[in-house]
Write a protein that holds these residues in place. Structure first.
Motif, PDB file in Angstrom:
ATOM      1  N   ALA A 152      35.687  -9.590 -47.772  1.00 52.15           N
ATOM      2  CA  ALA A 152      35.245  -8.897 -48.962  1.00 52.15           C
ATOM      3  C   ALA A 152      35.079  -7.514 -48.773  1.00 52.15           C
ATOM      4  O   ALA A 152      35.254  -6.709 -47.564  1.00 52.15           O
ATOM      5  CB  ALA A 152      33.929  -9.163 -49.368  1.00 52.15           C
ATOM      6  N   ARG A 153      35.647  -6.642 -49.941  1.00 54.30           N
ATOM      7  CA  ARG A 153      35.751  -5.203 -49.478  1.00 54.30           C
ATOM      8  C   ARG A 153      34.981  -4.197 -50.630  1.00 54.30           C
ATOM      9  O   ARG A 153      34.873  -4.681 -51.909  1.00 54.30           O
ATOM     10  CB  ARG A 153      37.308  -4.761 -49.653  1.00 54.30           C
ATOM     11  CG  ARG A 153      38.245  -5.276 -48.539  1.00 54.30           C
ATOM     12  CD  ARG A 153      39.496  -5.084 -48.591  1.00 54.30           C
ATOM     13  NE  ARG A 153      40.430  -5.598 -47.647  1.00 54.30           N
ATOM     14  CZ  ARG A 153      40.786  -7.024 -47.337  1.00 54.30           C
ATOM     15  NH1 ARG A 153      40.480  -8.029 -48.273  1.00 54.30           N
ATOM     16  NH2 ARG A 153      41.553  -7.297 -46.326  1.00 54.30           N
ATOM     17  N   LEU A 154      34.484  -3.234 -50.185  1.00 49.17           N
ATOM     18  CA  LEU A 154      33.883  -2.236 -50.965  1.00 49.17           C
ATOM     19  C   LEU A 154      34.754  -1.238 -51.412  1.00 49.17           C
ATOM     20  O   LEU A 154      35.310  -0.589 -50.500  1.00 49.17           O
ATOM     21  CB  LEU A 154      32.551  -1.786 -50.359  1.00 49.17           C
ATOM     22  CG  LEU A 154      31.697  -0.902 -51.153  1.00 49.17           C
ATOM     23  CD1 LEU A 154      31.012  -1.410 -52.381  1.00 49.17           C
ATOM     24  CD2 LEU A 154      30.509  -0.079 -50.203  1.00 49.17           C
ATOM     25  N   TRP A 155      34.904  -0.748 -52.755  1.00 48.78           N
ATOM     26  CA  TRP A 155      35.831   0.176 -53.072  1.00 48.78           C
ATOM     27  C   TRP A 155      34.980   1.418 -53.927  1.00 48.78           C
ATOM     28  O   TRP A 155      34.170   1.177 -54.475  1.00 48.78           O
ATOM     29  CB  TRP A 155      36.945  -0.254 -54.012  1.00 48.78           C
ATOM     30  CG  TRP A 155      37.796  -1.699 -53.604  1.00 48.78           C
ATOM     31  CD1 TRP A 155      37.360  -2.709 -53.547  1.00 48.78           C
ATOM     32  CD2 TRP A 155      38.885  -1.666 -52.672  1.00 48.78           C
ATOM     33  NE1 TRP A 155      38.305  -3.596 -52.722  1.00 48.78           N
ATOM     34  CE2 TRP A 155      39.210  -2.707 -52.549  1.00 48.78           C
ATOM     35  CE3 TRP A 155      39.582  -0.326 -52.201  1.00 48.78           C
ATOM     36  CZ2 TRP A 155      40.021  -3.184 -51.356  1.00 48.78           C
ATOM     37  CZ3 TRP A 155      40.713  -0.780 -51.492  1.00 48.78           C
ATOM     38  CH2 TRP A 155      41.033  -1.997 -51.027  1.00 48.78           C
ATOM     39  N   LYS A 156      35.673   2.563 -53.499  1.00 49.72           N
ATOM     40  CA  LYS A 156      35.275   3.493 -54.609  1.00 49.72           C
ATOM     41  C   LYS A 156      35.955   3.542 -55.899  1.00 49.72           C
ATOM     42  O   LYS A 156      37.156   3.220 -55.725  1.00 49.72           O
ATOM     43  CB  LYS A 156      35.333   4.901 -53.936  1.00 49.72           C
ATOM     44  CG  LYS A 156      34.811   6.007 -54.877  1.00 49.72           C
ATOM     45  CD  LYS A 156      34.638   7.454 -54.136  1.00 49.72           C
ATOM     46  CE  LYS A 156      34.517   8.661 -54.876  1.00 49.72           C
ATOM     47  NZ  LYS A 156      33.248   8.458 -55.638  1.00 49.72           N
ATOM     48  N   LEU A 157      35.425   3.506 -57.037  1.00 49.96           N
ATOM     49  CA  LEU A 157      36.312   3.347 -58.493  1.00 49.96           C
ATOM     50  C   LEU A 157      37.281   4.554 -58.448  1.00 49.96           C
ATOM     51  O   LEU A 157      36.676   5.858 -58.403  1.00 49.96           O
ATOM     52  CB  LEU A 157      35.193   3.420 -59.502  1.00 49.96           C
ATOM     53  CG  LEU A 157      34.178   2.057 -59.587  1.00 49.96           C
ATOM     54  CD1 LEU A 157      33.451   2.294 -60.699  1.00 49.96           C
ATOM     55  CD2 LEU A 157      35.006   0.975 -59.479  1.00 49.96           C
ATOM     56  N   PRO A 158      38.442   4.188 -58.579  1.00 49.39           N
ATOM     57  CA  PRO A 158      39.111   5.418 -58.813  1.00 49.39           C
ATOM     58  C   PRO A 158      39.613   5.892 -60.223  1.00 49.39           C
ATOM     59  O   PRO A 158      38.993   5.133 -61.083  1.00 49.39           O
ATOM     60  CB  PRO A 158      40.553   4.681 -58.293  1.00 49.39           C
ATOM     61  CG  PRO A 158      40.667   3.472 -58.700  1.00 49.39           C
ATOM     62  CD  PRO A 158      39.203   2.952 -58.642  1.00 49.39           C
ATOM     63  N   THR A 172      34.468  -3.170 -45.301  1.00 45.54           N
ATOM     64  CA  THR A 172      34.818  -4.423 -45.194  1.00 45.54           C
ATOM     65  C   THR A 172      33.803  -5.306 -44.698  1.00 45.54           C
ATOM     66  O   THR A 172      32.988  -5.050 -43.830  1.00 45.54           O
ATOM     67  CB  THR A 172      36.103  -4.885 -44.389  1.00 45.54           C
ATOM     68  OG1 THR A 172      35.867  -4.585 -43.034  1.00 45.54           O
ATOM     69  CG2 THR A 172      37.482  -3.954 -44.839  1.00 45.54           C
ATOM     70  N   PHE A 173      33.951  -6.712 -45.258  1.00 44.52           N
ATOM     71  CA  PHE A 173      32.905  -7.677 -44.794  1.00 44.52           C
ATOM     72  C   PHE A 173      33.389  -8.854 -44.428  1.00 44.52           C
ATOM     73  O   PHE A 173      33.978  -9.638 -45.104  1.00 44.52           O
ATOM     74  CB  PHE A 173      32.099  -7.932 -45.942  1.00 44.52           C
ATOM     75  CG  PHE A 173      31.228  -6.830 -46.814  1.00 44.52           C
ATOM     76  CD1 PHE A 173      30.105  -6.051 -46.275  1.00 44.52           C
ATOM     77  CD2 PHE A 173      31.869  -5.877 -47.923  1.00 44.52           C
ATOM     78  CE1 PHE A 173      29.503  -5.185 -46.780  1.00 44.52           C
ATOM     79  CE2 PHE A 173      31.344  -5.141 -48.256  1.00 44.52           C
ATOM     80  CZ  PHE A 173      30.089  -4.334 -47.806  1.00 44.52           C
ATOM     81  N   ALA A 174      33.681  -8.748 -43.278  1.00 45.14           N
ATOM     82  CA  ALA A 174      34.264  -9.858 -42.492  1.00 45.14           C
ATOM     83  C   ALA A 174      33.669 -11.150 -41.665  1.00 45.14           C
ATOM     84  O   ALA A 174      32.548 -10.792 -41.306  1.00 45.14           O
ATOM     85  CB  ALA A 174      35.479  -9.225 -41.641  1.00 45.14           C
ATOM     86  N   GLY A 175      34.509 -12.102 -41.493  1.00 42.17           N
ATOM     87  CA  GLY A 175      33.752 -13.121 -40.446  1.00 42.17           C
ATOM     88  C   GLY A 175      34.006 -14.455 -41.155  1.00 42.17           C
ATOM     89  O   GLY A 175      33.907 -15.434 -40.212  1.00 42.17           O
ATOM     90  N   HIS A 176      34.385 -14.507 -42.151  1.00 41.89           N
ATOM     91  CA  HIS A 176      34.736 -16.006 -42.885  1.00 41.89           C
ATOM     92  C   HIS A 176      35.934 -16.503 -42.158  1.00 41.89           C
ATOM     93  O   HIS A 176      36.670 -15.835 -41.783  1.00 41.89           O
ATOM     94  CB  HIS A 176      34.810 -16.009 -44.197  1.00 41.89           C
ATOM     95  CG  HIS A 176      33.286 -16.179 -44.922  1.00 41.89           C
ATOM     96  ND1 HIS A 176      32.652 -16.887 -45.013  1.00 41.89           N
ATOM     97  CD2 HIS A 176      32.974 -15.140 -45.962  1.00 41.89           C
ATOM     98  CE1 HIS A 176      31.390 -16.821 -45.560  1.00 41.89           C
ATOM     99  NE2 HIS A 176      31.725 -15.728 -46.323  1.00 41.89           N
ATOM    100  N   LYS A 177      36.136 -17.950 -42.096  1.00 41.62           N
ATOM    101  CA  LYS A 177      37.468 -18.213 -41.652  1.00 41.62           C
ATOM    102  C   LYS A 177      38.082 -19.147 -42.810  1.00 41.62           C
ATOM    103  O   LYS A 177      39.225 -19.861 -42.490  1.00 41.62           O
ATOM    104  CB  LYS A 177      37.008 -19.366 -40.508  1.00 41.62           C
ATOM    105  CG  LYS A 177      36.110 -18.750 -39.250  1.00 41.62           C
ATOM    106  CD  LYS A 177      35.800 -19.868 -38.376  1.00 41.62           C
ATOM    107  CE  LYS A 177      35.019 -19.180 -37.040  1.00 41.62           C
ATOM    108  NZ  LYS A 177      34.686 -20.341 -36.004  1.00 41.62           N
TER     109      LYS A 177
END
Length: 620
Positions: free
Chosen positions: A226-232, A243-248
């Motif tokens: 999952a990722r966090l973005w600044k709105l362009p 980033t939100f990582a750890g899932h397989k």
């Protein structure tokens, strides 16, 4: 008194056998679910549903085709002795040993609106925060719908791959879409213009959620991140803030709490995770599902996370410590969607079999929290939403439609209290504005439904007990039957007795108006059925041959036949012109019959019985 006789005699077995010259009806099946004797039964006007009342103090609604329970209504504190359904099939009326009559709302069987102009399966929907508009992704097209008019306001076109996720910014001024081509696209919902794009490392964006600051958005990726973005604004490539990582496995769904502080992700790896948005820290892993966690939701107060899995279970977790709070009983098919309503109590569950369920999330015992079942949509539920400030749920489906369903109010709509003893019988006025009740306190009462108040009491309507009440199809007269062996006719306008039918030699237990309103059938402990002319109260015909006390009578829709059930389990149908029995049979050994109802389509007779079942017989 009748109820005492019933309770004492539950162990008795009738011995009369059906004569060979009269054929038996064909048993279609039974309704199984009551835990004690079923005493009353009634059909909805469309013949699609059946309502029952039982000694287990419950009222139940059944699907007549599948014979599955649709909903259980709890609230009586004594045996349920009578049920009736209004002419529109929207409300149930019940009476019982607790001296009350109660009104319940029947869940709808058809949606209130259908949004059908979609080119493909509806993969994602999102509500505008005010609940007035809906954005839906279908194929490569995004549509914005006006929910009042059920019309498309505009199309958002430009996506080159199929849309998998959509979100509406909390200020209502932007819509985001995620597709199978790595792209997040940002749209102006007012003009339909594209405001910017974000190209992600993930092949497919399976979920999107705006943060409350209106400046950031979280995406769920098929790459398990999952990722966090600044709105362009017009930027085609950007770096993720976090980033939100750890899932397989792929992240299939995401949910944010209202503050935007915690992110919940559901993955194909059978787990859900809780992240701290500000730091990206992995706080908890929610383990326990046996298959992919396909959908997640977060309560508005940020205290609970709900996860739904293809293992057919839904689990509720404490967001403070990641511990499991409860697991709902297994559902009949995989869980595809979850939504929590703005009230924090309404939990909507969309299933792969096309149906949906509504639960009260505030009830700690999940076996008692079931509030409504929405029948199959024609295809698996793919996305869902709950309108704010409006008891309506929105369901998107693989059948290319979006359907809006009203949410019924749980519990009793009206509680009519005032009788001094058990309520044996209830009946609706044809326009459903009034309710008629009959009681062991010897009175019959008229009630105003809208106000839930008493209009008039017919004191000493019968000598001791009013066992039966019935309202004419035209609403110009009602009838009562009692322990004094009489059938009486009354004027609803002033509650005055008009006339009475004399002839029975024992208490009158049941009544039914012929569909044209010209006659009333009465059944008695004297084992006879009598037909009375409404206009003068004279006996028109006597039907002899019932082997036992007659507990229920019901006319066929055309009025040419009558069905009756006796206490010892003898079921008969009659030709009302000749007064002769057409069919005659005995229910199973030891099975006693209490109530009977003829389906409005004329095809089936339902019988409420002492063995906790309702028997359904087809009628030739």
């Amino acid at each position: 008194m009748r109820i005492c006789l019933l309770l004492v005699a539950l162990g008795l077995v009738g011995t009369a056998e059906a004569p060979a010259q009269q054929p038996a009806l064909n048993l279609i099946g039974t309704l199984d679910g009551h835990t004690e004797a079923v005493y009353s039964v009634a059909w909805t006007p469309d013949s699609k549903s059946i309502v029952t009342g039982g000694f287990d103090q419950t009222v139940r609604l059944w699907d007549s085709a599948t014979r599955k329970e649709i909903r259980r209504f709890d609230g009586h504190t004594g045996l349920v002795l009578s049920v009736a359904i209004d002419r529109d099939g929207r409300q149930i009326l019940s009476g019982g040993l607790d001296k009350t009559a109660k009104v319940w709302q029947i869940p709808p069987t058809t949606p209130s609106k259908i949004l059908a102009d979609n080119p493909a399966s509806v993969r994602a929907i999102a509500l505008k925060p005010d609940g007035k508009q809906l954005v839906a992704g279908s194929g490569k097209l995004i549509k914005i719908w006006d929910l009042d008019t059920a019309k498309v306001i505009r199309d958002l076109s430009g996506a080159t791959e199929e849309i998998e996720s959509v979100a509406w910014r909390l200020d209502g001024n932007q819509v985001a879409s995620g597709d199978k081509g790595k792209m997040i696209r940002l749209w102006d919902p007012a003009s339909g213009a594209e405001q910017g794009t974000i190209e992600t490392p993930s092949d497919t964006i399976l979920g999107l959620a705006y943060l409350p600051d209106h400046q950031q958005i979280v995406s769920a990726g098929s790459d398990g991140v999952a990722r966090l973005w600044k709105l362009p604004a017009g930027v085609t490539k950007a770096e993720a803030i976090r980033t939100f990582a750890g899932h397989k496995g792929p992240i299939l769904a995401i949910g944010l709490d209202a503050s935007g502080n915690r992110l919940v992700t559901g993955s194909a790896d059978k787990t859900a995770k809780v992240f701290e948005v500000s730091t990206g820290k992995d706080l908890f892993t929610l383990e326990g599902h046996g298959d992919a966690v396909k959908t997640v939701a977060v309560t508005g107060d940020g205290q609970k996370a709900i996860t739904g899995s293809t293992d057919k279970t839904v689990k509720v977790w404490n967001l403070a410590d990641g511990k499991l709070i409860m697991t709902y009983p297994a559902f009949p098919s995989p869980i595809n969607t979850l939504e929590v309503g703005p009230d924090g109590k309404t939990l909507l569950i969309g299933l792969a079999d096309g149906s949906a369920r509504i639960f009260d999330l505030s009830i700690a015992d999940p076996t008692k929290a079931d509030r409504q079942t929405i029948p199959s949509q024609g295809g698996p539920i793919t996305c869902s939403a709950i309108l704010p400030g409006n008891p309506t749920v929105v369901l998107g489906s693989e059948d290319k439609t979006i359907k809006l369903w009203p949410v019924v109010s749980p519990g009793v709509l009206k509680n009519l209290a005032g009788h001094a003893s058990q309520v044996y019988s209830v009946a609706w006025s044809p326009d459903a504005s009034k309710i008629l009740t009959g009681s062991a306190d010897a009175s019959s009462r008229l009630w105003d439904l809208a106000q839930g108040t008493l209009i008039k009491t017919m004191d000493k309507a019968h000598a001791n007990v009013v066992y039966a009440v019935a309202w004419s199809p035209a609403g110009d007269v009602f009838a009562t039957g009692g322990d004094d062996k009489l059938v009486k006719f009354w004027n609803p306008a002033d509650g005055k007795e008009l006339r009475k039918g004399e002839g029975h030699s024992a208490p009158v237990y049941c009544l039914a108006f012929r569909p044209d309103g010209g006659q009333v059938a009465s059944g008695s402990v004297d084992k006879s059925i009598r037909l009375w002319n409404v206009v003068d109260g004279k006996q028109a015909k006597k039907l002899d041959g019932h082997p036992d006390d007659v507990y229920g009578v019901a006319f066929s829709p055309d009025g040419k036949k009558l069905a009756s059930i006796g206490y010892a389990g003898n079921l008969l149908t009659w030709d009302t012109e000749s007064g002769k029995p057409l069919t005659k049979q005995k229910l199973g050994p030891g099975v006693m019959g209490y109530g009977i109802s003829w389906s409005p389509d004329g095809k089936v007779v339902a019988v409420a019985c002492s063995d906790n079942k309702v028997y359904l017989f087809s009628v030739p």
